[in-house]
Design a protein around this motif. Structure first.
Motif, PDB file in Angstrom:
ATOM      1  N   TYR A 331       2.152  -9.071  66.580  1.00 55.46           N
ATOM      2  CA  TYR A 331       1.399  -7.828  66.431  1.00 55.46           C
ATOM      3  C   TYR A 331       0.859  -7.437  67.800  1.00 55.46           C
ATOM      4  CZ  TYR A 331      -1.875  -4.381  64.571  1.00 55.46           C
ATOM      5  OH  TYR A 331      -2.555  -3.219  64.293  1.00 55.46           O
ATOM      6  N   GLN A 332       1.431  -6.363  68.356  1.00 57.17           N
ATOM      7  CA  GLN A 332       1.160  -5.987  69.729  1.00 57.17           C
ATOM      8  C   GLN A 332      -0.303  -5.652  70.013  1.00 57.17           C
ATOM      9  OE1 GLN A 332       3.074  -6.126  72.508  1.00 57.17           O
ATOM     10  NE2 GLN A 332       1.208  -5.502  73.581  1.00 57.17           N
ATOM     11  N   PRO A 333      -0.986  -4.829  69.141  1.00 55.75           N
ATOM     12  CA  PRO A 333      -2.382  -4.470  69.468  1.00 55.75           C
ATOM     13  C   PRO A 333      -3.295  -5.686  69.661  1.00 55.75           C
ATOM     14  CG  PRO A 333      -1.543  -3.017  67.776  1.00 55.75           C
ATOM     15  CD  PRO A 333      -0.503  -4.084  67.964  1.00 55.75           C
ATOM     16  N   LEU A 334      -3.047  -6.755  68.935  1.00 53.38           N
ATOM     17  CA  LEU A 334      -3.871  -7.970  69.077  1.00 53.38           C
ATOM     18  C   LEU A 334      -3.226  -8.983  70.020  1.00 53.38           C
ATOM     19  CD1 LEU A 334      -5.040  -8.571  65.382  1.00 53.38           C
ATOM     20  CD2 LEU A 334      -6.260  -7.417  67.245  1.00 53.38           C
ATOM     21  N   GLU A 335      -2.014  -8.674  70.490  1.00 53.75           N
ATOM     22  CA  GLU A 335      -1.286  -9.550  71.400  1.00 53.75           C
ATOM     23  C   GLU A 335      -1.237 -10.971  70.842  1.00 53.75           C
ATOM     24  OE1 GLU A 335      -3.208  -9.240  75.174  1.00 53.75           O
ATOM     25  OE2 GLU A 335      -2.325  -7.284  75.623  1.00 53.75           O
ATOM     26  N   ALA A 336      -0.812 -11.061  69.585  1.00 50.79           N
ATOM     27  CA  ALA A 336      -0.826 -12.357  68.916  1.00 50.79           C
ATOM     28  C   ALA A 336       0.356 -12.493  67.964  1.00 50.79           C
ATOM     29  CB  ALA A 336      -2.132 -12.550  68.154  1.00 50.79           C
ATOM     30  N   TRP A 337       0.783 -13.757  67.784  1.00 53.40           N
ATOM     31  CA  TRP A 337       1.788 -14.102  66.783  1.00 53.40           C
ATOM     32  C   TRP A 337       1.066 -14.577  65.528  1.00 53.40           C
ATOM     33  CZ3 TRP A 337       7.097 -13.865  66.729  1.00 53.40           C
ATOM     34  CH2 TRP A 337       7.729 -13.528  67.937  1.00 53.40           C
ATOM     35  N   PHE A 338       1.612 -14.179  64.343  1.00 54.61           N
ATOM     36  CA  PHE A 338       0.998 -14.576  63.088  1.00 54.61           C
ATOM     37  C   PHE A 338       2.038 -15.189  62.159  1.00 54.61           C
ATOM     38  CE2 PHE A 338      -1.758 -11.108  64.556  1.00 54.61           C
ATOM     39  CZ  PHE A 338      -2.974 -11.754  64.531  1.00 54.61           C
ATOM     40  N   SER A 339       1.589 -16.254  61.464  1.00 55.11           N
ATOM     41  CA  SER A 339       2.382 -16.828  60.381  1.00 55.11           C
ATOM     42  C   SER A 339       1.757 -16.360  59.076  1.00 55.11           C
ATOM     43  CB  SER A 339       2.362 -18.363  60.461  1.00 55.11           C
ATOM     44  OG  SER A 339       3.022 -18.927  59.341  1.00 55.11           O
ATOM     45  N   VAL A 340       2.536 -15.647  58.224  1.00 52.34           N
ATOM     46  CA  VAL A 340       1.984 -14.952  57.070  1.00 52.34           C
ATOM     47  C   VAL A 340       2.633 -15.455  55.779  1.00 52.34           C
ATOM     48  CG1 VAL A 340       1.580 -12.693  56.009  1.00 52.34           C
ATOM     49  CG2 VAL A 340       1.630 -12.912  58.509  1.00 52.34           C
ATOM     50  N   ASN A 341       1.784 -15.660  54.757  1.00 52.96           N
ATOM     51  CA  ASN A 341       2.244 -15.946  53.386  1.00 52.96           C
ATOM     52  C   ASN A 341       1.559 -14.948  52.466  1.00 52.96           C
ATOM     53  OD1 ASN A 341       3.822 -18.674  53.464  1.00 52.96           O
ATOM     54  ND2 ASN A 341       2.015 -19.000  54.746  1.00 52.96           N
ATOM     55  N   ALA A 342       2.368 -14.085  51.783  1.00 57.29           N
ATOM     56  CA  ALA A 342       1.815 -13.036  50.919  1.00 57.29           C
ATOM     57  C   ALA A 342       2.249 -13.292  49.469  1.00 57.29           C
ATOM     58  CB  ALA A 342       2.288 -11.669  51.383  1.00 57.29           C
ATOM     59  N   TYR A 343       1.232 -13.255  48.556  1.00 59.02           N
ATOM     60  CA  TYR A 343       1.491 -13.557  47.145  1.00 59.02           C
ATOM     61  C   TYR A 343       1.035 -12.370  46.287  1.00 59.02           C
ATOM     62  CZ  TYR A 343       1.669 -18.267  49.077  1.00 59.02           C
ATOM     63  OH  TYR A 343       1.985 -19.370  49.830  1.00 59.02           O
ATOM     64  N   PRO A 344       1.918 -11.832  45.432  1.00 54.75           N
ATOM     65  CA  PRO A 344       1.523 -10.739  44.520  1.00 54.75           C
ATOM     66  C   PRO A 344       0.484 -11.227  43.511  1.00 54.75           C
ATOM     67  CG  PRO A 344       3.912 -10.872  44.711  1.00 54.75           C
ATOM     68  CD  PRO A 344       3.360 -12.114  45.354  1.00 54.75           C
ATOM     69  N   THR A 345      -0.465 -10.347  43.134  1.00 56.47           N
ATOM     70  CA  THR A 345      -1.500 -10.676  42.147  1.00 56.47           C
ATOM     71  C   THR A 345      -1.206  -9.974  40.837  1.00 56.47           C
ATOM     72  OG1 THR A 345      -2.908  -8.826  42.777  1.00 56.47           O
ATOM     73  CG2 THR A 345      -3.178 -10.884  44.006  1.00 56.47           C
ATOM     74  N   GLN A 346      -1.957 -10.351  39.769  1.00 61.08           N
ATOM     75  CA  GLN A 346      -1.734  -9.759  38.441  1.00 61.08           C
ATOM     76  C   GLN A 346      -2.107  -8.285  38.421  1.00 61.08           C
ATOM     77  OE1 GLN A 346      -3.907 -12.182  35.662  1.00 61.08           O
ATOM     78  NE2 GLN A 346      -2.421 -13.868  35.743  1.00 61.08           N
ATOM     79  N   GLU A 347      -2.993  -7.882  39.335  1.00 61.05           N
ATOM     80  CA  GLU A 347      -3.417  -6.479  39.371  1.00 61.05           C
ATOM     81  C   GLU A 347      -2.508  -5.647  40.268  1.00 61.05           C
ATOM     82  OE1 GLU A 347      -5.418  -9.019  40.085  1.00 61.05           O
ATOM     83  OE2 GLU A 347      -6.500  -9.164  38.180  1.00 61.05           O
ATOM     84  N   GLU A 348      -1.300  -6.164  40.543  1.00 64.03           N
ATOM     85  CA  GLU A 348      -0.311  -5.500  41.377  1.00 64.03           C
ATOM     86  C   GLU A 348      -0.790  -5.335  42.813  1.00 64.03           C
ATOM     87  OE1 GLU A 348       0.901  -1.826  39.628  1.00 64.03           O
ATOM     88  OE2 GLU A 348       1.523  -2.734  37.738  1.00 64.03           O
ATOM     89  N   GLY A 349      -1.740  -6.157  43.136  1.00 60.44           N
ATOM     90  CA  GLY A 349      -2.192  -6.188  44.528  1.00 60.44           C
ATOM     91  C   GLY A 349      -1.515  -7.320  45.283  1.00 60.44           C
TER      92      GLY A 349
END
Length: 689
Positions: A331-349
């Motif tokens: 992510y260029q604006p923060l000049e950082a690398w990120f490791s991401v894990n995204a999980y869907p929720t029951q509320e479609e979030g």
């Protein structure tokens, strides 16, 4: 009706008697007057005391401590102190601490004493009235000294709240009613309150009862003075039940928040519209926005799509498909690398866990570069370097290791763990098992290679995991040539030692401290004959059995050689027919830089040579004597012959036969003379040689 008691504390009997008499004349009964000369006597009293007159200087108490001790014994009784003209400063301090009045010794009369007693009782009565307002107040209150934190007073409500008696409480400090974790808070609070006026809200804190129970209080503090001291009067409301109730109500919420706040991952949740519904502290730190700026705002608006396009693409895919996703992105604006894990929720979030892995990526890159450099260094050495785990799997190894394994196996194809087990491991099994037990050590490995023996110095070091040894790192260095050189040096040393020990000369060497370095057997035997013990290497070369003069001479010889000058020394040992002649050579020993570090010595017996030289000299003397005889005595006779011949020649010049004889004599004499000259010349040359 219980009679009132007046206590006089005075170690001077005359002063005590004078005061007692005046008190009696004022109206007190003699039976109601108690006299003590020390504080020890005061402490043993059991009667209730209505009034105290005390001297400050007592045999068992310093003047500046006496009033405090007396006041402690009689907190509700008026106290009058006796003082001298020279004790004005001490008197003023005592009045500030709570004395009702003071009397100056030598200036006391019955009228002054009566007035002092009356005023003291009235002042103490008023003070006790105020004290009852404090003592009977239903709100817990106590007073402590700002300087030493010692408790000075506590009302009945405070005593009930903390579970102490008055005497017990007044022996405490403000620290004693607090858990140790609250000590710094107390010290900081006292420092902050200093000099401030009026009641100040001290907030919520924890206090400690006599039985060890910890409970919550809300305190208010007043900065005031009491008995001449700067003190803090504290009102402590027990709010323990209220706090416990609040904690119970907030418990469930806090449990969830604690879990989310305690995880090392940054975490946030989004609803179906991409609005932040929760962010933990780590997410706040990494995203560099406050919780207020994040919560209830859209992620798409806070982080523009052109900068976070890849992130949004992955988030939308997870929301639409209902399938979790994992990825790493920059992510260029923060000049950082990120490791991401995204999980869907029951509320479609979406529930998103992410880590800033910038340092990890940088470390991996640096580690890779370092590993490449290290591997280049390791592979450029002929030393064998490798490591293995507990299951005999090779973790890492340089090219020299694989070359050695190929040599052991006899093939260059398909090297496996079994090849390692059948060769190196079987040969070194005992050593490797020892290293796996946690012991680092070295050993020398010998290997017969037909025409020669291969030697290696092997170092084994355990690799420690969390709770046990996880493997072994190994380093093997070829020391074959080094061993050959050591063997050659040892062989040469033995040959040199044999050569030295087979010599009849005494041979030895000393260092710059005049200590023996080495010596042959002849030298050691010679020293033994003098001292009855063999010299030791490292011991002093100067023999104690020598005379002081001889020791001085030899020390001078050594110092001459140590100065860099070769030195030859001759000496005669013994006398008469047993005399022996010794000749010693001392040569400087230098190091590689030319510095003299010792002396090499050689001493030989030259007695036979000396005698031969003396014999030759005697022979030369004899020859010189013969030459002298030839050149002087024989020539005299020759001269006579020649003289006679001249006479014959003169007297018989006309006689032919005589003439012939004379000629013959002259010729023979001349020849003889010539021979003598030649012999004489040869003798001179022989004598010079």
């Amino acid at each position: 009706m219980v009679s009132k008691k007046l206590l006089i504390i005075e170690d001077d009997p005359d002063t005590a008697a004078l005061l007692a008499g005046m008190v009696c004349r004022i109206g007190w009964e003699a039976a109601d007057i108690i006299q003590c000369s020390t504080l020890a006597e005061v402490f043993r009293l059991e009667q209730a005391i209505s009034l105290v007159i005390t001297d400050l200087t007592l045999p068992d108490s310093p003047a500046d401590e006496t009033f405090g001790k007396v006041q402690f014994c009689f907190p509700f009784s008026p106290i009058i102190v006796l003082t001298g003209n020279s004790e004005k400063a001490l008197t003023m301090r005592t009045m500030q601490q709570g004395a009702q009045d003071y009397l100056i010794k030598g200036d006391i009369d019955q009228q002054v004493l009566q007035k002092s007693l009356l005023y003291a009782v009235e002042r103490k009565q008023r003070l006790n009235d105020y004290r009852r307002l404090f003592d009977d107040n239903p709100v817990p209150m106590y007073i402590f000294d700002q300087e030493n934190y010692r408790m000075l007073a506590a009302n009945h409500a405070a005593l009930r709240q903390y579970g102490y008696t008055t005497q017990e409480f007044l022996k405490l400090t403000a620290f004693d009613i607090r858990p140790s974790a609250e000590f710094q808070i107390l010290q900081r609070s006292v420092k902050d309150q200093h000099g401030k006026q009026g009641y100040l809200d001290g907030g919520r804190t924890r206090h400690l009862k006599k039985d060890g129970t910890v409970f919550y209080v809300h305190i208010h503090v007043d900065n005031t003075r009491y008995e001449g001291r700067d003190v803090l009067m504290v009102v402590a409301y027990d709010i323990d039940s209220q706090v416990r109730t609040e904690e119970a109500l907030a418990g469930k919420v806090r449990e969830v928040e604690d879990i989310l706040e305690s995880i090392t991952d940054a975490f946030f949740t989004l609803n179906r519209d991409g609005v932040f519904t929760y962010v933990n502290s780590e997410a706040v730190r990494i995203l560099r926005l406050s919780k207020e700026e994040l919560l209830h705002n859209s992620i798409w608006e806070l982080f523009p799509a052109e900068d976070a396009n890849y992130f949004f693409k992955k988030y939308n895919e997870a929301m639409r498909s209902g399938i979790s996703t994992s990825f790493e992105a920059y992510y260029q604006p923060l000049e950082a690398w990120f490791s991401v894990n995204a999980y869907p929720t029951q509320e479609e979030g979406l529930a998103v866990y992410f880590l800033d892995v910038t340092e990890k990526r940088q470390e991996q890159q640096a580690l890779y570069a370092t590993e490449q450099n290290l591997r280049a260094i390791i592979n450029n050495t002929s030393d064998i370097i490798w490591s293995m785990d507990r299951d005999l799997n090779i973790i890492s190894a340089n090219e020299a290791f694989w070359d050695y394994l190929k040599h052991m196996v006899g093939t260059t194809q398909g090297l496996t763990k079994e090849h390692f087990k059948q060769t190196i491991y079987e040969a070194w099994e005992a050593h490797l098992m020892k290293a796996l037990e946690g012991k680092a050590f070295k050993f020398i490995w010998e290997e017969d290679r037909g025409t020669e023996t291969y030697y290696a110095e092997v170092s084994l070091n355990p690799i420690f995991g969390k709770d046990r040894v996880s493997g072994v790192s190994c380093f093997s260095r070829d020391i074959t040539e080094e061993r050959k050189l050591q063997q050659r040096i040892a062989r040469d040393e033995r040959n040199l030692r044999a050569l030295i020990d087979n010599s009849q000369d005494m041979i030895w060497s000393v260092d710059s401290n005049l200590c023996l370095v080495t010596a042959n057997e002849v030298y050691k035997s010679a020293i033994f004959s003098i001292t009855s013990h063999y010299p030791e290497e490292g011991g002093s070369i100067l023999i104690p059995e020598y005379s002081d003069e001889l020791t001085r001479q030899w020390k001078q010889h050594y110092e001459t050689a140590l100065a860099g000058t070769p030195y030859t020394h001759q000496e005669t040992v013994g006398s008469g027919e047993n005399a022996r002649y010794m000749q010693t050579y001392l040569y400087p020993i230098t190091d590689g830089e030319g510095h003299v570090v010792g002396v090499s010595c050689n001493s030989r017996d030259v007695t036979v040579l000396k005698k031969h030289i003396d014999q030759i000299e005697q022979q030369n003397e004899v020859l010189r004597e013969i030459a002298w005889i030839q050149s002087h005595k024989i020539r005299n006779h020759v001269a006579t012959i020649l003289g006679l011949a001249e006479i014959l020649e003169t007297d018989a010049s006309d006689q032919t036969d005589n003439q012939i004889i004379i000629e013959g004599v002259k010729s023979a004499a001349g020849s003889l003379d010539q021979i003598i000259r030649e012999v004489n010349e040869l003798t001179k040359k022989f004598g010079k040689g």
